[in-house]
Design an enzyme around this catalytic site. Structure first.
Site, PDB file in Angstrom:
ATOM      1  N   ASP A  20     -45.663   4.720 -27.532  1.00 41.53           N
ATOM      2  CA  ASP A  20     -46.423   3.823 -26.673  1.00 41.53           C
ATOM      3  C   ASP A  20     -45.518   2.994 -25.761  1.00 41.53           C
ATOM      4  O   ASP A  20     -44.297   2.999 -25.886  1.00 41.53           O
ATOM      5  CB  ASP A  20     -47.302   2.889 -27.514  1.00 41.53           C
ATOM      6  CG  ASP A  20     -46.592   2.372 -28.769  1.00 41.53           C
ATOM      7  OD1 ASP A  20     -45.364   2.171 -28.708  1.00 41.53           O
ATOM      8  OD2 ASP A  20     -47.260   2.161 -29.793  1.00 41.53           O
ATOM      9  N   ASN A  40     -53.310  -4.626 -39.415  1.00 39.12           N
ATOM     10  CA  ASN A  40     -54.725  -4.224 -39.408  1.00 39.12           C
ATOM     11  C   ASN A  40     -54.879  -2.715 -39.549  1.00 39.12           C
ATOM     12  O   ASN A  40     -55.973  -2.181 -39.335  1.00 39.12           O
ATOM     13  CB  ASN A  40     -55.417  -4.724 -38.134  1.00 39.12           C
ATOM     14  CG  ASN A  40     -54.832  -4.109 -36.868  1.00 39.12           C
ATOM     15  OD1 ASN A  40     -53.869  -3.342 -36.915  1.00 39.12           O
ATOM     16  ND2 ASN A  40     -55.415  -4.443 -35.731  1.00 39.12           N
ATOM     17  N   HIS A  62     -53.303  -0.380 -37.726  1.00 39.46           N
ATOM     18  CA  HIS A  62     -53.102   0.456 -36.545  1.00 39.46           C
ATOM     19  C   HIS A  62     -51.803   1.245 -36.640  1.00 39.46           C
ATOM     20  O   HIS A  62     -50.822   0.808 -37.247  1.00 39.46           O
ATOM     21  CB  HIS A  62     -53.187  -0.365 -35.248  1.00 39.46           C
ATOM     22  CG  HIS A  62     -51.986  -1.216 -34.933  1.00 39.46           C
ATOM     23  ND1 HIS A  62     -52.083  -2.546 -34.613  1.00 39.46           N
ATOM     24  CD2 HIS A  62     -50.663  -0.930 -34.854  1.00 39.46           C
ATOM     25  CE1 HIS A  62     -50.876  -3.036 -34.357  1.00 39.46           C
ATOM     26  NE2 HIS A  62     -50.001  -2.067 -34.501  1.00 39.46           N
ATOM     27  N   GLU A  78     -56.011   0.637 -32.213  1.00 42.29           N
ATOM     28  CA  GLU A  78     -56.585  -0.504 -32.903  1.00 42.29           C
ATOM     29  C   GLU A  78     -57.928  -0.143 -33.544  1.00 42.29           C
ATOM     30  O   GLU A  78     -58.629   0.757 -33.076  1.00 42.29           O
ATOM     31  CB  GLU A  78     -56.797  -1.660 -31.918  1.00 42.29           C
ATOM     32  CG  GLU A  78     -55.551  -2.087 -31.161  1.00 42.29           C
ATOM     33  CD  GLU A  78     -54.632  -2.986 -31.992  1.00 42.29           C
ATOM     34  OE1 GLU A  78     -54.757  -2.997 -33.222  1.00 42.29           O
ATOM     35  OE2 GLU A  78     -53.799  -3.680 -31.390  1.00 42.29           O
TER      36      GLU A  78
END
Length: 240
Positions: A67, A135, A137, A142
């Site tokens: 990314d 979380n 990811h 997400e």
């Protein structure tokens, strides 16, 4: 899924570097998927050390990063392009033209999808290195994650922005979007190596290992991959 528990970050980096370098040494023209953030730094440090001491050749290695922040240029010191050069590429003999990072200037998903085409043209990723968000990811996928997604423009959730704010002068400087490999992109790798360190990753690791496959915890999709190795320290493993 193979789970390797280690005591600390240094041991995680040593083990991670061994797995990656085994591929670099033994495979002709290996293709690596790489990650950024604080988690892989120990792995990269030990890759550099062994590469230089053992004169390991990277000239036939191709890399694809997961990314990049949308809007940041490669010269920006918070871009992942800059990070990779500082933490790894500038210290090994990899060819710059063999390193691939999504462009922060991508403006459409059609443009972003071309990254997957480039990966396919190289024969696919042999080993994908992943970190893990608190979380759940992976990359910047997400929750709730689209399990069929390819490389695309994504919105970052508040918890991710807050977590990454430590790398910027102030929270307001953190980009709110990124260009990220999608879940389908990640799952296309032949082998996946995920490293998670610290108590803040314990909930996500518990979901990954013992939870059900659920878009609200993107990492759980890795349960469906045929070759996943997870390296975790004692704190990350505390809820297993």
């Amino acid at each position: 899924m193979k789970i390797l528990k280690v005591k600390n970050e240094i041991e995680a980096g040593k083990l991670g570097s061994e797995i990656i370098l085994d591929l670099v040494i033994n495979k002709d023209k290996p293709v690596l998927g790489l990650a950024t953030g604080s988690t892989p730094i120990s792995t990269y440090n030990q890759i550099i050390e062994r590469t230089n001491s053992e004169k390991i050749d990277w000239t036939n290695v191709t890399t694809f990063n997961l990314d990049e922040y949308k809007g940041l240029k490669p010269t920006d010191d918070q871009s992942y392009d800059f990070f990779m050069r500082k933490q790894l590429f500038d210290h090994i003999n990899i060819k710059k033209e063999n390193t691939n990072i999504p462009s922060g200037s991508i403006s459409t998903n059609e443009e972003a999808n071309k990254y997957d085409e480039l990966i396919a043209a190289k024969g696919g990723i042999d080993l994908q290195l992943l970190g893990l968000g608190t979380n759940g990811h992976v990359g910047f996928n997400e929750p709730p994650a689209d399990f069929n997604s390819l490389t695309s423009i994504v919105n970052l959730v508040e918890s991710t922005i807050e977590s990454n704010a430590r790398f910027f002068a102030k929270k307001e400087d953190v980009p709110t979007q990124a260009i990220s490999m999608g879940m389908k992109s990640i799952m296309s790798a032949k082998k996946i190596l995920l490293i998670a360190l610290g108590e803040s990753k314990a909930d996500a690791i518990a979901q990954l290992v013992n939870g059900k496959v659920d878009p609200s915890w993107p990492c759980t999709l890795l349960q469906n991959h045929k070759d996943v190795t997870i390296i975790i320290d004692e704190k990350a493993a505390s809820k297993l």
